[in-house]
Every structure is written in C-alpha cells, then in structure tokens.
Write a protein that holds these residues in place. Structure first.
Motif, PDB file in Angstrom:
ATOM      1  N   THR A 111       0.732  -1.021   0.128  1.00  0.00           N
ATOM      2  CA  THR A 111       0.012   0.057  -0.038  1.00  0.00           C
ATOM      3  C   THR A 111       0.807   1.181  -0.081  1.00  0.00           C
ATOM      4  OG1 THR A 111      -1.795  -1.101   1.404  1.00  0.00           O
ATOM      5  CG2 THR A 111      -1.835   1.174   1.206  1.00  0.00           C
ATOM      6  N   GLN A 112       1.831   1.225   0.727  1.00  0.00           N
ATOM      7  CA  GLN A 112       2.824   2.459   0.774  1.00  0.00           C
ATOM      8  C   GLN A 112       3.350   2.592  -0.379  1.00  0.00           C
ATOM      9  OE1 GLN A 112       2.184   4.105   3.521  1.00  0.00           O
ATOM     10  NE2 GLN A 112       1.109   2.461   4.241  1.00  0.00           N
ATOM     11  N   ALA A 113       3.944   1.456  -1.062  1.00  0.00           N
ATOM     12  CA  ALA A 113       4.465   1.373  -2.363  1.00  0.00           C
ATOM     13  C   ALA A 113       3.935   2.129  -3.194  1.00  0.00           C
ATOM     14  CB  ALA A 113       5.315   0.073  -2.657  1.00  0.00           C
ATOM     15  N   ILE A 114       2.514   1.750  -3.639  1.00  0.00           N
ATOM     16  CA  ILE A 114       1.392   2.103  -4.694  1.00  0.00           C
ATOM     17  C   ILE A 114       1.154   3.551  -4.297  1.00  0.00           C
ATOM     18  CG2 ILE A 114      -0.232   1.783  -6.087  1.00  0.00           C
ATOM     19  CD1 ILE A 114       0.124  -1.280  -5.552  1.00  0.00           C
ATOM     20  N   ASP A 115       0.772   3.846  -3.056  1.00  0.00           N
ATOM     21  CA  ASP A 115       0.015   4.823  -2.989  1.00  0.00           C
ATOM     22  C   ASP A 115       0.719   6.192  -2.352  1.00  0.00           C
ATOM     23  OD1 ASP A 115      -2.179   3.572  -3.421  1.00  0.00           O
ATOM     24  OD2 ASP A 115      -3.127   3.636  -1.313  1.00  0.00           O
ATOM     25  N   VAL A 116       1.997   5.953  -1.577  1.00  0.00           N
ATOM     26  CA  VAL A 116       2.747   7.013  -1.360  1.00  0.00           C
ATOM     27  C   VAL A 116       4.431   7.342  -1.917  1.00  0.00           C
ATOM     28  CG1 VAL A 116       3.802   8.127   0.620  1.00  0.00           C
ATOM     29  CG2 VAL A 116       2.119   6.687   0.826  1.00  0.00           C
ATOM     30  N   ASP A 117       4.883   5.948  -1.824  1.00  0.00           N
ATOM     31  CA  ASP A 117       6.435   5.903  -2.469  1.00  0.00           C
ATOM     32  C   ASP A 117       6.477   6.217  -3.861  1.00  0.00           C
ATOM     33  OD1 ASP A 117       6.794   4.833   0.176  1.00  0.00           O
ATOM     34  OD2 ASP A 117       7.534   3.112  -0.630  1.00  0.00           O
ATOM     35  N   SER A 118       5.307   6.057  -4.780  1.00  0.00           N
ATOM     36  CA  SER A 118       5.476   6.365  -6.209  1.00  0.00           C
ATOM     37  C   SER A 118       5.074   7.398  -6.408  1.00  0.00           C
ATOM     38  CB  SER A 118       4.259   5.375  -6.711  1.00  0.00           C
ATOM     39  OG  SER A 118       3.081   5.999  -6.335  1.00  0.00           O
ATOM     40  N   ILE A 119       4.721   8.495  -5.433  1.00  0.00           N
ATOM     41  CA  ILE A 119       4.434   9.713  -5.657  1.00  0.00           C
ATOM     42  C   ILE A 119       5.935  10.560  -5.312  1.00  0.00           C
ATOM     43  CG2 ILE A 119       3.090  11.660  -5.035  1.00  0.00           C
ATOM     44  CD1 ILE A 119       0.574  10.215  -4.643  1.00  0.00           C
ATOM     45  N   PHE A 120       6.483  10.150  -4.451  1.00  0.00           N
ATOM     46  CA  PHE A 120       7.576  10.727  -4.125  1.00  0.00           C
ATOM     47  C   PHE A 120       8.502  10.613  -5.414  1.00  0.00           C
ATOM     48  CE2 PHE A 120      12.155   9.738  -2.921  1.00  0.00           C
ATOM     49  CZ  PHE A 120      12.560  10.945  -2.550  1.00  0.00           C
ATOM     50  N   MET A 121       8.628   9.202  -5.741  1.00  0.00           N
ATOM     51  CA  MET A 121       9.639   8.979  -6.880  1.00  0.00           C
ATOM     52  C   MET A 121       9.278   9.499  -8.017  1.00  0.00           C
ATOM     53  SD  MET A 121      10.646   5.067  -7.796  1.00  0.00           S
ATOM     54  CE  MET A 121       9.048   4.489  -8.160  1.00  0.00           C
ATOM     55  N   GLY A 122       7.756   9.459  -8.679  1.00  0.00           N
ATOM     56  CA  GLY A 122       7.520  10.015  -9.735  1.00  0.00           C
ATOM     57  C   GLY A 122       7.538  11.540  -9.828  1.00  0.00           C
ATOM     58  N   THR A 123       7.359  12.168  -8.808  1.00  0.00           N
ATOM     59  CA  THR A 123       7.139  13.782  -8.624  1.00  0.00           C
ATOM     60  C   THR A 123       8.800  14.013  -8.826  1.00  0.00           C
ATOM     61  OG1 THR A 123       5.341  13.664  -7.338  1.00  0.00           O
ATOM     62  CG2 THR A 123       6.490  15.638  -7.520  1.00  0.00           C
ATOM     63  N   GLN A 124       9.837  13.397  -8.167  1.00  0.00           N
ATOM     64  CA  GLN A 124      11.059  13.812  -8.407  1.00  0.00           C
ATOM     65  C   GLN A 124      11.523  13.642  -9.531  1.00  0.00           C
ATOM     66  OE1 GLN A 124      14.052  11.414  -6.189  1.00  0.00           O
ATOM     67  NE2 GLN A 124      14.236  13.043  -4.815  1.00  0.00           N
ATOM     68  N   LEU A 125      11.223  12.622 -10.282  1.00  0.00           N
ATOM     69  CA  LEU A 125      11.403  12.473 -11.820  1.00  0.00           C
ATOM     70  C   LEU A 125      10.769  13.235 -12.581  1.00  0.00           C
ATOM     71  CD1 LEU A 125      11.603   8.304 -11.645  1.00  0.00           C
ATOM     72  CD2 LEU A 125      13.644   9.970 -11.780  1.00  0.00           C
ATOM     73  N   ALA A 126       9.773  13.798 -12.155  1.00  0.00           N
ATOM     74  CA  ALA A 126       9.036  14.853 -13.413  1.00  0.00           C
ATOM     75  C   ALA A 126       9.580  16.162 -13.221  1.00  0.00           C
ATOM     76  CB  ALA A 126       7.492  14.541 -12.698  1.00  0.00           C
ATOM     77  N   MET A 127      10.523  16.568 -11.742  1.00  0.00           N
ATOM     78  CA  MET A 127      10.492  17.929 -11.706  1.00  0.00           C
ATOM     79  C   MET A 127      11.298  18.632 -12.802  1.00  0.00           C
ATOM     80  SD  MET A 127       9.123  19.233  -8.872  1.00  0.00           S
ATOM     81  CE  MET A 127      10.205  20.711  -8.979  1.00  0.00           C
ATOM     82  N   PRO A 128      12.528  17.953 -13.392  1.00  0.00           N
ATOM     83  CA  PRO A 128      12.954  18.724 -14.581  1.00  0.00           C
ATOM     84  C   PRO A 128      12.044  18.853 -15.600  1.00  0.00           C
ATOM     85  CG  PRO A 128      14.088  16.675 -13.964  1.00  0.00           C
ATOM     86  CD  PRO A 128      12.935  16.569 -13.088  1.00  0.00           C
ATOM     87  N   TYR A 129      10.939  18.147 -15.909  1.00  0.00           N
ATOM     88  CA  TYR A 129      10.044  18.334 -17.075  1.00  0.00           C
ATOM     89  C   TYR A 129       9.152  19.455 -16.603  1.00  0.00           C
ATOM     90  CZ  TYR A 129      11.496  13.909 -18.986  1.00  0.00           C
ATOM     91  OH  TYR A 129      12.032  12.845 -19.540  1.00  0.00           O
ATOM     92  N   LEU A 130       8.670  19.464 -15.338  1.00  0.00           N
ATOM     93  CA  LEU A 130       7.751  20.443 -14.852  1.00  0.00           C
ATOM     94  C   LEU A 130       8.604  21.875 -14.913  1.00  0.00           C
ATOM     95  CD1 LEU A 130       6.079  18.628 -11.832  1.00  0.00           C
ATOM     96  CD2 LEU A 130       5.180  19.157 -13.872  1.00  0.00           C
ATOM     97  N   LYS A 131       9.899  21.832 -14.669  1.00  0.00           N
ATOM     98  CA  LYS A 131      10.685  23.228 -14.589  1.00  0.00           C
ATOM     99  C   LYS A 131      10.926  23.693 -15.825  1.00  0.00           C
ATOM    100  CE  LYS A 131      14.087  23.004 -11.658  1.00  0.00           C
ATOM    101  NZ  LYS A 131      15.525  22.384 -11.037  1.00  0.00           N
ATOM    102  N   ASP A 132      10.872  22.874 -16.996  1.00  0.00           N
ATOM    103  CA  ASP A 132      11.142  23.240 -18.234  1.00  0.00           C
ATOM    104  C   ASP A 132       9.801  23.816 -18.960  1.00  0.00           C
ATOM    105  OD1 ASP A 132      13.708  22.580 -18.434  1.00  0.00           O
ATOM    106  OD2 ASP A 132      13.556  20.808 -19.577  1.00  0.00           O
ATOM    107  N   SER A 133       8.598  23.427 -18.327  1.00  0.00           N
ATOM    108  CA  SER A 133       7.321  23.920 -18.850  1.00  0.00           C
ATOM    109  C   SER A 133       6.657  24.712 -17.878  1.00  0.00           C
ATOM    110  CB  SER A 133       6.618  22.691 -19.283  1.00  0.00           C
ATOM    111  OG  SER A 133       7.291  21.784 -20.013  1.00  0.00           O
ATOM    112  N   GLN A 134       7.128  25.463 -17.079  1.00  0.00           N
ATOM    113  CA  GLN A 134       6.276  26.468 -16.227  1.00  0.00           C
ATOM    114  C   GLN A 134       5.492  27.367 -16.800  1.00  0.00           C
ATOM    115  OE1 GLN A 134       8.808  27.834 -12.849  1.00  0.00           O
ATOM    116  NE2 GLN A 134      10.518  26.723 -13.825  1.00  0.00           N
TER     117      GLN A 134
END
Ligand code: NAD
Length: 257
Positions: A111-134
C-alpha cells in the motif's frame, strides 16, 4: 479556447475510474493528456476514446508507478508526445483493509509503495520536465481517508495522510525555489468507481450496500467522478495560479462531523 488549452498533463492510473474521467475532462477543455496505468490496455482504450473525439489529444503507456525505470520511460514518452509535461496528476492508487491487529507487513508495504512511495519517486523524476514547462501544477489524489480514520484501514489512512503532507512539502520547496509550480492535494469521499466495490459489498451489495455506505455522508449520496474532476480541472488550469500547498475536500460534508 478551453480552460486548459495548451496544457500537457501526465495522468497515472488512467485506465478506469477517476484517472480516466480526469483525462476526458481535461481533453474536453483543450489539454493534451498522457495516460498511464499498470493496465496498459486500459490506458490505451481511454486514450483511443479521447482521440476519437479530439484527434491527437491523448497518448498512453503501460506504467507501473512503483517502478523507477518505468517512470523514466513513461515521462520521456509523454514529453516527446506532448512537447513537455506541465501538469502531473498522481492518481494511481489502491484501497486496502486491515487493522493494527490484522494488517500484514506485506500488505502494508504494498500500500505504501503504490499510494505514497510512487508519488515521491515520480514527482522527483518529473521535476525537470515541470521546471522546463512552467507554470506547472502537481495534483496529488489523496482521500478523506487521509484526514479521518477507520479502524480497519490502517495502511490506507496512513498512506493518504502522507500524500496530503507530501503535497505541502513539495509546494513549499517549489515556492522557495522560485519555481512557478503549484502542488495541491485532492481528498474525495466515496466516489462511484470500481475501488469502492468491496465497500458496497460489505454493506450487502447493490443499491442496499450503496445506501448503507452513503449514510456516513451528510450529502447522503456517492460523489460522481466528475465531481472530483471539476476540482482537478481547476487545479490544472491557470485559474488556480495562486493556489498552492492547499487541500481540496470533495466530501459531501463528511469531514465536518
Ligand atoms: N473512488 C473513491 O471512492 C476514492 C475516494 C478517495 C480517493 N480515491 C483515490 O483516487 C485514486 C483513483 O482511484 P479510483 O477510484 O479511480 O480507483 P480505480 O481502482 O477505479 O482506479 C485505480 C487505477 O489505478 C491503477 N493502478 C493500481 N496500481 C497501479 C500501479 N502500481 N501502477 C499504475 N497504476 C496502478 C489501476 O489499474 C486502476 O486503473 C486512488 O488514488 C484512490 O485512492 C478514490
């Protein structure tokens, strides 16, 4: 012009339920959407349905949100398909049952892996993309279960409370770093999607099971996916440009009691 024309949204868990609804509503208001799900065929089906109405608006990929490698591949594919990613909707999740006495370590960790850890990991990996498209918007789907507890939902309650606070930490970091990237959480009550089937079954199933379930809600009815979708649409749009580190309850009044 739609409310989210030009936006490029990455949506996890979009094969069915809330994620599919968000994808449809955002595309109807002019956004490009990239739909991912561990059920790859389901994600493709949602995208195909959207593309029939809005040709070229939707892409899709199979993506297990617990896999770092699959996050990297999916984000790269989404940015390629849409010309960037400015909206991240962390929606994929599972509901699980268990009390402090019955919960297993395996189910807790899953439950923690799917509902929480994934959001930490995915958002961290998405940050460069989000920063490029503000300007960017991170929309994390938590639950009222992150705000009010149930004795038999220890893993889910804990996971959704973590998503609530994680959304605020991300928001503060972005604001202090001078990024035009907002981060907010959405907290639905029981909403008509397959995830609540076990809860309706607990009350005897069918109309009777639904009636029992909604007794807890002052509004005395289930939320429909679109009720949550309108909040997500607002948060994805520039209408919410000053809103960050906030929580949005779509709850028929349940948390006021
Ligand atoms: N429906 C409700 O009553 C309700 C209430 C509050 C919060 N939520 C939250 O809303 C979100 C969406 O739920 P829903 O109601 O649409 O449920 P749902 O079960 O209909 O959809 C969830 C989707 O997530 C996908 N998924 C599950 N594990 C995954 C993984 N490891 N990687 C990628 N995708 C995965 C599933 O395949 C499914 O398509 C969840 O985070 C849920 O906790 C739902």
């Amino acid at each position: 012009m739609g409310r989210v024309s030009g936006k490029k949204a990455f949506i996890t868990g979009g094969a069915q339920g809330l994620g599919a609804c968000f994808a449809r509503m955002l595309a109807d208001e002019g956004a490009k959407v990239f739909i991912t799900d561990v059920n790859g065929d389901g994600a493709e089906a949602t995208a195909a349905e959207i593309n029939e109405k809005h040709p070229g608006a939707a892409g899709a990929a199979r993506h297990d949100v617990t896999s770092r490698d699959e996050w990297k591949t999916a984000l790269e594919a989404a940015a390629g398909a849409m010309g960037g990613v400015d909206t991240l909707i962390n929606n994929a999740g599972i509901g699980t049952f268990g009390s402090i006495e019955t919960e297993t370590e395996e189910n807790w960790r899953r439950t923690q892996a799917i509902d929480v850890d994934s959001i930490f990991m995915g958002t961290q990996l998405a940050m460069p993309y989000l920063k490029d498209s503000q300007p960017g918007s991170i929309i994390n789907i938590s639950s009222v279960a992150g705000m009010i507890a149930d004795g038999n939902m220890i893993a889910y309650n804990t996971a959704k409370a973590a998503v609530w606070m994680m959304s605020k930490s991300i928001a503060l970091h972005c604001a202090r770093s001078g990024y035009d990237i907002r981060s907010n959480s959405v907290h639905p009550v029981f909403t008509r999607t397959p995830i609540i089937d076990p809860l309706i079954a607990l009350g005897g199933g069918g109309d009777e099971g639904e009636k029992r379930l909604v007794q807890q809600i002052p509004w005395k009815r289930l939320a429909e996916p679109e009720d949550v979708g309108y909040c997500v649409l607002y948060l994805a749009s520039d209408e919410s440009r000053y809103i960050t580190a906030s929580e949005f309850k779509i709850d028929g009044g349940i948390t006021a009691q």
